[in-house]
Write an enzyme that holds these catalytic residues in place. Structure first.
Site, PDB file in Angstrom:
ATOM      1  N   CYS A 144     -57.061  67.883 -10.199  1.00  0.00           N
ATOM      2  CA  CYS A 144     -55.914  67.231  -9.577  1.00  0.00           C
ATOM      3  C   CYS A 144     -56.371  66.442  -8.357  1.00  0.00           C
ATOM      4  CB  CYS A 144     -54.886  68.276  -9.161  1.00  0.00           C
ATOM      5  SG  CYS A 144     -54.172  69.199 -10.532  1.00  0.00           S
TER       6      CYS A 144
ATOM      7  N   GLU B 277     -55.375  66.689  -5.389  1.00  0.00           N
ATOM      8  CA  GLU B 277     -55.534  67.589  -4.255  1.00  0.00           C
ATOM      9  C   GLU B 277     -56.929  68.212  -4.228  1.00  0.00           C
ATOM     10  OE1 GLU B 277     -51.179  67.563  -5.492  1.00  0.00           O
ATOM     11  OE2 GLU B 277     -53.126  67.513  -6.478  1.00  0.00           O
TER      12      GLU B 277
ATOM     13  N   CYS C 150     -52.330  73.684  -6.836  1.00  0.00           N
ATOM     14  CA  CYS C 150     -52.680  72.820  -5.712  1.00  0.00           C
ATOM     15  C   CYS C 150     -51.969  73.214  -4.425  1.00  0.00           C
ATOM     16  CB  CYS C 150     -52.424  71.361  -6.066  1.00  0.00           C
ATOM     17  SG  CYS C 150     -53.627  70.753  -7.277  1.00  0.00           S
TER      18      CYS C 150
END
Length: 142
Positions: free
Chosen positions: A62, A64, A98
């Site tokens: 992701c 993040e 995340c």
């Protein structure tokens, strides 16, 4: 040190702009759902990341994840403010994994720009698991 209380509209615009720029570098050939993330660090730095997909969806990174890698690579610190956007530049909420990742590196009172508005990390992930939980158990085993 910067805190969430210090944030101005200009800071949030800069975070949004950096998140959009990061999103343009996303590698999303499978879902075509590009994501960019940006955050303000307590020392004033800005860090960012984009999603990087993989044919094995479970190992997709992701945005993040890239952001936290950049945070650590550039000296660490605590995240004060966070913005995440989709391919249309709209606020995008971090997934549960995340949120946990961000909380590990969050300053007290870290603020996230969420689709429903601003919220603290404690509001985004109430009763989160933390290093204190590990210490509570591991600290008494010895």
């Amino acid at each position: 040190m910067r805190t969430a209380a210090d944030l101005t509209d200009t800071d949030w615009r800069a975070l949004h702009t950096l998140a959009v720029e990061a999103m343009t570098h996303a590698y999303a050939p499978y879902s075509r759902f590009k994501v960019g993330a940006a955050a303000l660090v307590d020392d004033g730095r800005l860090v960012s990341g984009c999603n990087v997909e993989n044919a094995g969806y479970g190992v997709t990174l992701c945005a993040e994840c890239g952001l936290v890698s950049e945070l650590i690579r550039t000296g660490g610190g605590r995240l004060v403010a966070f913005a995440c956007v989709d391919a249309d530049g709209r606020a995008c909420a971090p997934c549960g994994r995340c949120r946990q990742l961000l909380s590990e590196h969050a300053a007290d009172g870290m603020v996230l720009a969420m689709p429903s508005g601003m919220m603290t990390i404690d509001e985004a992930l109430p009763d989160r698991f933390s290093a204190a939980d590990v210490e509570r158990v591991v600290g008494r085993q010895g």
